[in-house]
Design a protein around this motif. Structure first.
Motif, short mmCIF file in Angstrom:
data_model
loop_
_atom_site.label_atom_id
_atom_site.label_comp_id
_atom_site.label_asym_id
_atom_site.label_seq_id
_atom_site.Cartn_x
_atom_site.Cartn_y
_atom_site.Cartn_z
N TRP A 117 0.91 -1.25 0.05
CA TRP A 117 -0.14 -0.02 -0.01
C TRP A 117 0.75 1.17 0.04
O TRP A 117 0.81 2.14 -0.63
CB TRP A 117 -0.76 -0.03 1.20
CG TRP A 117 -2.19 -1.02 1.15
CD1 TRP A 117 -2.96 -1.19 0.85
CD2 TRP A 117 -1.84 -2.45 1.81
NE1 TRP A 117 -3.54 -2.49 0.82
CE2 TRP A 117 -2.85 -3.32 1.53
CE3 TRP A 117 -0.71 -2.99 2.46
CZ2 TRP A 117 -3.03 -4.65 2.11
CZ3 TRP A 117 -0.86 -4.41 3.18
CH2 TRP A 117 -1.80 -5.11 2.74
N LEU A 118 1.90 1.23 1.01
CA LEU A 118 2.91 2.40 0.71
C LEU A 118 3.47 2.69 -0.46
O LEU A 118 3.49 3.81 -0.87
CB LEU A 118 3.99 2.02 2.02
CG LEU A 118 4.84 3.55 2.30
CD1 LEU A 118 3.92 4.64 2.63
CD2 LEU A 118 5.71 3.17 3.13
N ALA A 119 3.90 1.71 -1.18
CA ALA A 119 4.65 1.81 -2.40
C ALA A 119 3.43 2.51 -3.33
O ALA A 119 4.04 3.34 -4.12
CB ALA A 119 5.03 0.48 -2.98
N GLY A 120 2.01 1.74 -3.52
CA GLY A 120 1.39 2.57 -4.15
C GLY A 120 0.91 3.99 -3.92
O GLY A 120 0.69 4.74 -4.78
N TRP A 121 0.93 4.52 -2.53
CA TRP A 121 0.62 5.51 -2.16
C TRP A 121 1.97 6.42 -2.50
O TRP A 121 1.63 7.50 -3.01
CB TRP A 121 0.51 5.60 -0.60
CG TRP A 121 0.74 7.02 0.01
CD1 TRP A 121 1.69 7.64 0.97
CD2 TRP A 121 -0.51 7.89 0.01
NE1 TRP A 121 1.05 8.70 1.18
CE2 TRP A 121 -0.07 8.92 0.77
CE3 TRP A 121 -1.70 7.89 -0.59
CZ2 TRP A 121 -1.01 10.37 0.80
CZ3 TRP A 121 -2.67 8.93 -0.07
CH2 TRP A 121 -2.14 10.16 0.48
N ASN A 122 3.32 5.84 -2.41
CA ASN A 122 4.20 6.84 -2.96
C ASN A 122 4.13 7.13 -4.55
O ASN A 122 4.44 8.22 -4.86
CB ASN A 122 5.53 6.10 -2.40
CG ASN A 122 5.82 6.14 -1.13
OD1 ASN A 122 5.16 7.38 -0.27
ND2 ASN A 122 6.56 5.30 -0.59
N ARG A 123 3.60 6.32 -5.26
CA ARG A 123 3.47 6.40 -6.56
C ARG A 123 2.24 7.38 -6.83
O ARG A 123 2.61 8.16 -7.66
CB ARG A 123 2.99 5.08 -7.20
CG ARG A 123 3.10 4.99 -9.06
CD ARG A 123 4.51 4.53 -9.24
NE ARG A 123 4.64 4.99 -10.67
CZ ARG A 123 4.45 4.09 -11.69
NH1 ARG A 123 4.21 2.86 -11.22
NH2 ARG A 123 4.73 4.60 -12.75
N LEU A 124 1.40 7.45 -6.24
CA LEU A 124 0.50 8.62 -6.11
C LEU A 124 0.86 10.05 -5.75
O LEU A 124 0.78 10.85 -6.66
CB LEU A 124 -0.86 8.22 -5.23
CG LEU A 124 -1.91 9.26 -4.96
CD1 LEU A 124 -2.66 9.36 -6.39
CD2 LEU A 124 -3.05 8.76 -4.00
N GLY A 167 -2.35 6.58 -22.01
CA GLY A 167 -1.96 6.77 -20.88
C GLY A 167 -2.94 6.95 -19.71
O GLY A 167 -2.85 6.96 -18.49
N PHE A 168 -3.95 7.50 -20.20
CA PHE A 168 -5.27 8.10 -19.25
C PHE A 168 -6.41 7.16 -19.51
O PHE A 168 -7.46 7.67 -18.94
CB PHE A 168 -5.50 9.70 -19.51
CG PHE A 168 -4.20 10.41 -19.23
CD1 PHE A 168 -4.11 11.21 -17.86
CD2 PHE A 168 -3.11 10.57 -20.14
CE1 PHE A 168 -3.36 11.81 -17.80
CE2 PHE A 168 -2.21 11.40 -19.80
CZ PHE A 168 -2.08 12.16 -18.47
N ASP A 169 -6.32 6.01 -20.33
CA ASP A 169 -7.56 5.34 -20.47
C ASP A 169 -8.00 4.50 -19.21
O ASP A 169 -9.13 4.16 -19.16
CB ASP A 169 -7.09 4.18 -21.49
CG ASP A 169 -7.29 5.12 -22.97
OD1 ASP A 169 -7.88 5.91 -23.05
OD2 ASP A 169 -6.64 4.20 -23.89
N GLN A 170 -7.31 4.49 -18.21
CA GLN A 170 -7.60 3.70 -16.96
C GLN A 170 -7.16 4.68 -15.74
O GLN A 170 -6.27 5.40 -15.89
CB GLN A 170 -7.07 2.39 -16.75
CG GLN A 170 -5.36 2.47 -17.14
CD GLN A 170 -5.17 2.21 -18.58
OE1 GLN A 170 -5.69 1.64 -19.35
NE2 GLN A 170 -4.36 3.30 -19.05
N LEU A 171 -8.03 4.55 -14.76
CA LEU A 171 -7.41 5.39 -13.48
C LEU A 171 -6.48 4.90 -12.78
O LEU A 171 -5.82 5.75 -12.00
CB LEU A 171 -8.99 5.44 -12.59
CG LEU A 171 -10.10 6.18 -13.08
CD1 LEU A 171 -11.35 5.91 -12.34
CD2 LEU A 171 -9.73 7.73 -13.20
N GLY A 172 -6.11 3.68 -12.69
CA GLY A 172 -5.04 3.10 -12.06
C GLY A 172 -4.93 3.01 -10.80
O GLY A 172 -6.10 3.04 -9.87
N PHE A 173 -3.88 2.94 -9.80
CA PHE A 173 -3.49 3.05 -8.69
C PHE A 173 -4.27 1.64 -8.22
O PHE A 173 -4.67 1.71 -6.92
CB PHE A 173 -3.84 4.33 -7.84
CG PHE A 173 -3.31 5.61 -8.42
CD1 PHE A 173 -1.97 5.49 -8.31
CD2 PHE A 173 -3.89 6.35 -9.42
CE1 PHE A 173 -0.87 6.73 -8.59
CE2 PHE A 173 -3.06 7.54 -9.93
CZ PHE A 173 -1.54 7.66 -9.75
#
Length: 419
Positions: free
Chosen positions: A82-89, A406-412
């Motif tokens: 989760w933290l790695a995903g948060w840092n990406r955000l 690159g914006f076709d999906q919301l991601g994260f």
């Protein structure tokens, strides 16, 4: 029966058949739903269209209360992934609270005067700021998300262009609705005006495409065109507590005339291998992976409202996702010649081999599928899991290039779906 919204994760509808499934989906963010839902899924995989929930869950689109709360707790504890995903955000410039929106009265995609990049950049900024507010409680990010949403709902009147206007109405319609769903109830957010924009600007184009397909042969447009418009109708239905629109989208998924209907989007099964061929596989892999992402978003939004489309028709979508993942991991998959009608006169064309164009590209569409099938449901999906591991932690709009793909999906998905 009247339909209304609900915000408590513990409320349950009146229908006793739905009670256990919807209750399970709310429990600990769906963490305990896997086996119980799997046991009931078989009974829900027939061709009969389901009804909209008597009471809609909010938030209840690609993110529900449990997923958001789990991410909040895990990020605060400093836990990975989760933290790695948060840092990406937080590293993404779109998530900055200083983002300045650039609303337009008319958005054009396709043809002269294209300016739709302004829209998708602002949508992703609204969504990413909304996520930061939901997970970290930072008022500056909440204010930024509302500032973007309010600016567009006060300004936008038209989405136009050539046939690509239907892609804009679909992709950006469902993404915009998801950003707004996260900000529901936030002080200063003009939700009623935003709903009117969705109903007056986006929905008419979504409905027009699904009904008439731009006056073309019913098979002319690839599955993605249907899927993004289905997503928008479903998201608008949830946002506006509109059961008729929710039903329209789900019924189309099950029995629609165009290529977005699940048996047309996934036309060929290879049951002995647990795989199924996706409709655009002979076209290119970029659009194929995009389609898997569109289907994943659709199934997750329905799941948040208590309906299991992930498992519909004996896990048909899961088999297609496994197929696409396996091929994009560099392995061989079977391919059945795909023939369809094009243009207005349905002139026949055929694809005899799978396309290697764009093979292996990274799109943030896999963690949502891995965590659903492998963790919620406890199923073995080795190819989906391997693809998810190859792109983790997932980013979002702005992390995969400046172009629209690159914006076709919301991601994260790593941040929001990890279990």
């Amino acid at each position: 029966m009247s339909r209304k919204s609900r915000t408590s994760p513990h409320n349950t509808p009146e229908n006793p058949t739905e009670l256990s499934r919807r209750g399970l989906l709310r429990t600990a963010g769906g963490l305990t739903a896997a086996l119980a839902v799997g046991a009931s899924a078989t009974a829900l995989t027939g061709g009969t269209a389901g009804a909209a929930p008597a009471t809609f869950t909010h938030p209840g689109m690609v993110h529900a209360y449990g997923e958001l709360n789990r991410a909040k707790v895990r990020v605060a504890a400093g836990d990975d992934p989760w933290l790695a995903g948060w840092n990406r955000l937080t590293a993404n410039s779109h998530s900055a609270a200083t983002w300045t929106p650039r609303p337009q009265a008319t958005v054009v995609r396709g043809g002269t005067g294209e300016n739709y990049g302004l829209l998708y950049n602002d949508i992703h900024a609204a969504y990413q700021n909304a996520l930061r507010w939901k997970i970290a409680g930072t008022t500056a990010n909440g204010d930024a998300a509302v500032r973007i949403l309010n600016a567009w709902s006060a300004t936008l009147t038209t989405v136009t262009g050539n046939a690509d206007r239907f892609l804009a109405a679909g992709i950006y319609g469902y993404q915009f609705a998801n950003a707004a769903e996260l900000m529901r109830g936030y002080s200063g957010f003009d939700l009623d005006r935003f709903k009117r924009m969705m109903l007056d600007v986006f929905y008419p184009l979504n409905n027009q495409f699904l009904t008439n397909h731009n006056d073309a042969c019913i098979t002319n447009y690839w599955a993605n065109w249907d899927l993004c418009n289905m997503n928008s109708v479903l998201a608008i239905g949830i946002l506006c507590d509109d059961g008729a629109k929710y039903d329209q989208a789900v019924n189309y998924f099950k029995n629609g005339a165009g290529n977005g209907a699940i048996r047309k989007a996934v036309p060929f099964l290879y049951d002995s291998e647990g795989l199924a061929q996706y409709q655009e596989s002979g076209r290119d892999q970029g659009h194929t992976v995009m389609g898997i992402g569109q289907l994943g978003a659709f199934c997750e939004m329905a799941w948040s409202q208590g309906e299991d489309l992930y498992g519909y028709d004996n896990n048909r979508f899961m088999k297609a996702a496994q197929y696409v993942a396996k091929y994009n991991l560099g392995q061989n998959v079977p391919f059945t010649t795909y023939t369809w009608g094009t243009g207005q006169n349905c002139a026949q064309q055929s694809q005899t081999v799978i396309s290697s164009a764009g093979r292996g590209q990274a799109r943030p569409v896999w963690d949502i599928l891995h965590y659903h099938y492998a963790r919620r449901r406890g199923l073995s999906v080795p190819y989906i899991t391997a693809m998810a591991e190859s792109v983790r932690p997932e980013g979002g709009g702005g992390d995969y290039g400046p172009n629209s793909g690159g914006f076709d999906q919301l991601g994260f998905g790593t941040l929001t779906y990890a279990k």
